[in-house]
Design an enzyme around this catalytic site. Sequence first.
Site, PDB file in Angstrom:
ATOM      1  N   SER A 137     125.363 -38.484  -5.078  1.00 55.89           N
ATOM      2  CA  SER A 137     125.579 -37.202  -5.747  1.00 55.89           C
ATOM      3  C   SER A 137     127.058 -36.941  -6.002  1.00 55.89           C
ATOM      4  CB  SER A 137     124.994 -36.066  -4.898  1.00 55.89           C
ATOM      5  OG  SER A 137     125.515 -36.096  -3.585  1.00 55.89           O
ATOM      6  N   HIS A 170     121.148 -40.061 -10.382  1.00 56.39           N
ATOM      7  CA  HIS A 170     121.178 -38.953  -9.435  1.00 56.39           C
ATOM      8  C   HIS A 170     119.953 -38.069  -9.653  1.00 56.39           C
ATOM      9  CE1 HIS A 170     123.262 -35.026  -7.962  1.00 56.39           C
ATOM     10  NE2 HIS A 170     122.466 -35.530  -7.050  1.00 56.39           N
ATOM     11  N   GLU A 191     120.733 -37.131 -13.481  1.00 56.55           N
ATOM     12  CA  GLU A 191     122.080 -37.404 -13.982  1.00 56.55           C
ATOM     13  C   GLU A 191     122.244 -38.919 -14.031  1.00 56.55           C
ATOM     14  OE1 GLU A 191     125.772 -34.546 -13.073  1.00 56.55           O
ATOM     15  OE2 GLU A 191     124.767 -35.250 -11.274  1.00 56.55           O
ATOM     16  N   ASN A 232     127.305 -31.497  -9.110  1.00 57.50           N
ATOM     17  CA  ASN A 232     127.983 -31.084  -7.885  1.00 57.50           C
ATOM     18  C   ASN A 232     129.415 -30.636  -8.103  1.00 57.50           C
ATOM     19  OD1 ASN A 232     126.025 -31.179  -5.810  1.00 57.50           O
ATOM     20  ND2 ASN A 232     125.959 -33.391  -6.052  1.00 57.50           N
TER      21      ASN A 232
END
Length: 296
Positions: free
Chosen positions: A118, A139, A151, A189
């Site tokens: 992540s 991800h 992702e 993130n």
Amino acid sequence: MKKIAVIGSGTMGNGIAHVFAQHGYKVSMIDINQNALEKALATISKNLDRQVSKGLLSETDKANTLANIETFTSTEDGVKNVDLVVEAATENVNIKLDIFRELDKLCPEHTILASNTSSISITKIGAVTSRADKVIGMHFMNPVPVMKLIEVIRGYATSDEVTKQIMDLSRKLEKVPVEVNDYPGFVANRILMPMINEAIYTLYESVAGVEEIDTVMKLGMAHPMGPLQLADFIGLDVCLSILKVLHEGFGNPKYAPCPLLVNMVEAGFKGSKTGEGFYKYTAGSKEVVVSSQFKK
């Protein structure tokens, strides 16, 4: 692609194995701990039961999904003849680099190596292999069987062909892939963790309590879950690791983890997986209450 290997059988690993198997792929789920593998299969079965009860799958679909999963405690045995490996080990850069060095040696030449990281650099991971063009980020979001986003992170050397293959594969899993470039935290993130960190600072500075902060974000910003409860759900140790990657990667003090978060992780209060973080979680109970350390 027909055969997939998943490294790790924790929350993300078993979710990723579940989704691939449900869509007809043969899956090798690999973990050094046999008990962890058995627990993962039980979790997948329970989650499939939930899908059956909602009318999303039939009992035959459930049986076929479970039949598509084979477990291994040996990486060498698990990655034989696989077309794709998805690594879902703990968010620790040294552990991931060691795994990819090993995968590069053991996997067939054509195998694509993906990481569910992540935050950790795909470029850095790819650099320890002899196939950086075939190293990419996938991800997935938690819970994997429910959340639609993937992702797809391109490392500096990731090829166009491999990126297209993974984008197409993600759509076959009935997910929505979003291609992003390889910078600390990627998109999800880089935006989410500073918000969570700021929520923790808001608590740390006694601006408001746990429930008050989460209520403001749920009712005022239409978030389905407040940032402090979400941090518990992600794992406070994971949040801390990601913030450290952002802080180191950008060298910007705005990403520095809140001291309260650091202390909680060091004390073992890591969120729902340990039973207590900002909230307290009781096994078998849906009731979630504010942790005693934050009660007024």
